[in-house]
Design a protein around this motif. Structure first.
Motif, PDB file in Angstrom:
ATOM      1  N   VAL A  65       0.869  -1.182   0.000  1.00 24.78           N
ATOM      2  CA  VAL A  65       0.000   0.000   0.000  1.00 24.78           C
ATOM      3  C   VAL A  65       0.897   1.220   0.000  1.00 24.78           C
ATOM      4  O   VAL A  65       1.834   1.329   0.802  1.00 24.78           O
ATOM      5  CB  VAL A  65      -0.927   0.020   1.231  1.00 24.78           C
ATOM      6  CG1 VAL A  65      -1.761   1.298   1.249  1.00 24.78           C
ATOM      7  CG2 VAL A  65      -1.822  -1.210   1.245  1.00 24.78           C
ATOM      8  N   ILE A  66       0.616   2.142  -0.908  1.00 24.31           N
ATOM      9  CA  ILE A  66       1.398   3.368  -1.014  1.00 24.31           C
ATOM     10  C   ILE A  66       0.471   4.545  -0.753  1.00 24.31           C
ATOM     11  O   ILE A  66      -0.631   4.611  -1.302  1.00 24.31           O
ATOM     12  CB  ILE A  66       2.058   3.494  -2.403  1.00 24.31           C
ATOM     13  CG1 ILE A  66       3.051   2.348  -2.611  1.00 24.31           C
ATOM     14  CG2 ILE A  66       2.767   4.833  -2.561  1.00 24.31           C
ATOM     15  CD1 ILE A  66       3.570   2.230  -4.018  1.00 24.31           C
ATOM     16  N   VAL A  67       0.920   5.466   0.082  1.00 19.33           N
ATOM     17  CA  VAL A  67       0.118   6.641   0.389  1.00 19.33           C
ATOM     18  C   VAL A  67       0.894   7.891  -0.017  1.00 19.33           C
ATOM     19  O   VAL A  67       2.108   7.968   0.168  1.00 19.33           O
ATOM     20  CB  VAL A  67      -0.258   6.677   1.891  1.00 19.33           C
ATOM     21  CG1 VAL A  67       0.957   6.863   2.775  1.00 19.33           C
ATOM     22  CG2 VAL A  67      -1.292   7.754   2.171  1.00 19.33           C
ATOM     23  N   GLY A  68       0.192   8.837  -0.606  1.00 16.85           N
ATOM     24  CA  GLY A  68       0.807  10.092  -1.009  1.00 16.85           C
ATOM     25  C   GLY A  68       0.110  11.256  -0.343  1.00 16.85           C
ATOM     26  O   GLY A  68      -1.109  11.407  -0.432  1.00 16.85           O
ATOM     27  N   GLY A  69       0.878  12.061   0.370  1.00 20.15           N
ATOM     28  CA  GLY A  69       0.320  13.219   1.064  1.00 20.15           C
ATOM     29  C   GLY A  69       1.347  13.788   2.005  1.00 20.15           C
ATOM     30  O   GLY A  69       2.546  13.490   1.909  1.00 20.15           O
ATOM     31  N   GLY A  70       0.906  14.610   2.935  1.00 22.43           N
ATOM     32  CA  GLY A  70       1.791  15.167   3.941  1.00 22.43           C
ATOM     33  C   GLY A  70       1.914  14.248   5.141  1.00 22.43           C
ATOM     34  O   GLY A  70       1.451  13.092   5.129  1.00 22.43           O
ATOM     35  N   ASP A  71       2.522  14.758   6.206  1.00 26.51           N
ATOM     36  CA  ASP A  71       2.780  13.921   7.378  1.00 26.51           C
ATOM     37  C   ASP A  71       1.496  13.501   8.085  1.00 26.51           C
ATOM     38  O   ASP A  71       1.438  12.417   8.675  1.00 26.51           O
ATOM     39  CB  ASP A  71       3.715  14.661   8.339  1.00 26.51           C
ATOM     40  CG  ASP A  71       5.112  14.816   7.756  1.00 26.51           C
ATOM     41  OD1 ASP A  71       5.659  13.812   7.276  1.00 26.51           O
ATOM     42  OD2 ASP A  71       5.646  15.937   7.766  1.00 26.51           O
ATOM     43  N   GLY A  72       0.459  14.315   8.019  1.00 23.54           N
ATOM     44  CA  GLY A  72      -0.816  13.915   8.598  1.00 23.54           C
ATOM     45  C   GLY A  72      -1.424  12.720   7.874  1.00 23.54           C
ATOM     46  O   GLY A  72      -1.991  11.815   8.494  1.00 23.54           O
ATOM     47  N   GLY A  94       3.383  16.490   0.619  1.00 26.93           N
ATOM     48  CA  GLY A  94       3.046  17.563   1.545  1.00 26.93           C
ATOM     49  C   GLY A  94       4.009  18.727   1.401  1.00 26.93           C
ATOM     50  O   GLY A  94       4.627  18.938   0.359  1.00 26.93           O
ATOM     51  N   THR A  95       4.166  19.475   2.488  1.00 22.03           N
ATOM     52  CA  THR A  95       5.065  20.631   2.476  1.00 22.03           C
ATOM     53  C   THR A  95       6.421  20.270   3.060  1.00 22.03           C
ATOM     54  O   THR A  95       7.445  20.358   2.379  1.00 22.03           O
ATOM     55  CB  THR A  95       4.439  21.803   3.258  1.00 22.03           C
ATOM     56  OG1 THR A  95       3.177  22.143   2.665  1.00 22.03           O
ATOM     57  CG2 THR A  95       5.344  23.030   3.191  1.00 22.03           C
TER      58      THR A  95
END
Length: 323
Positions: A65-72, A94-95
């Motif tokens: 499973v791969i997730v893309g986003g910021g630390d949240g 994310g930033t």
């Protein structure tokens, strides 16, 4: 290794996705995975839809499973995937991307996807706060309060760092200090502080503004408690951090623990930043280190020097009441 079938869950509301365009990012990733013979189911989702999608992917037949986003977003994935044999990969969308940096991910999206294809499999420690898992750090004091009053910014991390640094300089010497009580099950540490952080293992002594952890699985919390009282002291501390010499800051108390019960005198509710997300927690609350709780795809594990560099000595919790 990533395997032949993956589910890729992208937070379409994250900073990089807003800058690139969600469909552009999706098509780029699809091309990379197809080029390497990986069957990828790519989902573009809003933040509130991600947990359900992660649970479905965890229980499905994908190899990773791969997730893309910021630390949240990564924290949401860590909470869902903790204790599962299926590995988690992270795309830095994310930033600040602290979790992705800790894993050794390139910050360019195409390069990050390429890195996941051959990334070694490892186990990472997690922080647990009130039943929720976090990958990086828990922050107490003026910084979470300051972040609550800021308009959310999605953009270049250097710009955000400058804006944040400016706000820090305005607030840090005037924010009322917390009367903090930390208890590790045996000893108690009391202090007055405007800033404290509980990190998932030690930070490396590296030049630069964005920290990186020394190890993914060192097996301890590293507690950083500021005893600075003036703006000048905070500025010196910031410079020491940027120069990779923060351990020489005599006004910073640093120690290890495996769990902490945290109380604050005269405060029933406390703003706490957990992996970039602000939570208002009822005190006292507890933070646990969960050793090797998450299987991860981590390119940094292919870099021997990142794991064998000797760590500096870090003390255990100081004697009761010592500041």
């Amino acid at each position: 290794m990533i395997g032949k079938r993956v589910v890729v869950i992208l937070n379409r509301e994250s900073g990089t996705m807003l800058a690139l365009g969600p469909e552009v990012a999706r098509d780029l990733l699809a091309e990379v995975f197809q080029r390497h013979g990986v069957e990828a189911e790519i989902q573009l989702l809003k933040g509130r839809e991600i947990q359900g999608a992660l649970e479905k992917a965890r229980d499905g037949n994908a190899d990773s499973v791969i997730v893309g986003g910021g630390d949240g977003t990564v924290a949401s994935a860590a909470t869902v995937m903790a204790g599962n044999d299926k590995p988690l990969g992270v795309l830095p969308l994310g930033t600040f991307n602290l979790a992705a940096r800790d894993l050794g991910m390139p910050l360019d999206l195409e390069a990050a996807a390429e890195a996941l294809i051959t990334a070694p499999l490892g186990e990472a420690d997690l922080l647990e706060v009130n039943g929720r898992m976090y990958f990086c750090v828990v922050v107490l004091g003026f910084y979470p309060v300051m972040a609550l009053g800021q308009k959310e910014y999605h953009g270049n991390w250097m710009v955000k760092t400058f804006k944040t640094g400016w706000d820090v300089m305005r607030l840090l010497a005037t924010y009322p200090p917390l009367d903090l009580v930390l208890h590790d099950g045996e000893k108690e540490f009391r202090c007055r502080t405007r800033f404290a952080a509980l990190a998932n293992n030690d930070y490396e002594d590296l030049m630069g503004l964005i920290p990186r952890r020394r190890s993914l699985d060192g097996g301890h919390l590293t507690v950083y408690v500021s005893r600075h009282r003036t703006r000048f002291g905070y500025v010196k501390s910031l410079v020491a951090w940027m120069m990779g010499r923060w351990r020489h800051d005599k006004e910073m108390t640093v120690f290890h623990a495996s769990q902490l019960k945290i109380s604050v005198k005269r405060k029933r509710r406390l703003a706490v930043m957990c992996d970039g997300e602000i939570e208002k927690l009822t005190t006292p609350f507890e933070v646990f280190l969960r050793p090797q709780a998450l299987r991860v795809l981590a390119p940094r594990l292919a870099e021997p020097e990142a794991e064998v560099e000797p760590a500096d000595e870090v003390a255990e919790m100081p004697e009761e009441g010592q500041q």
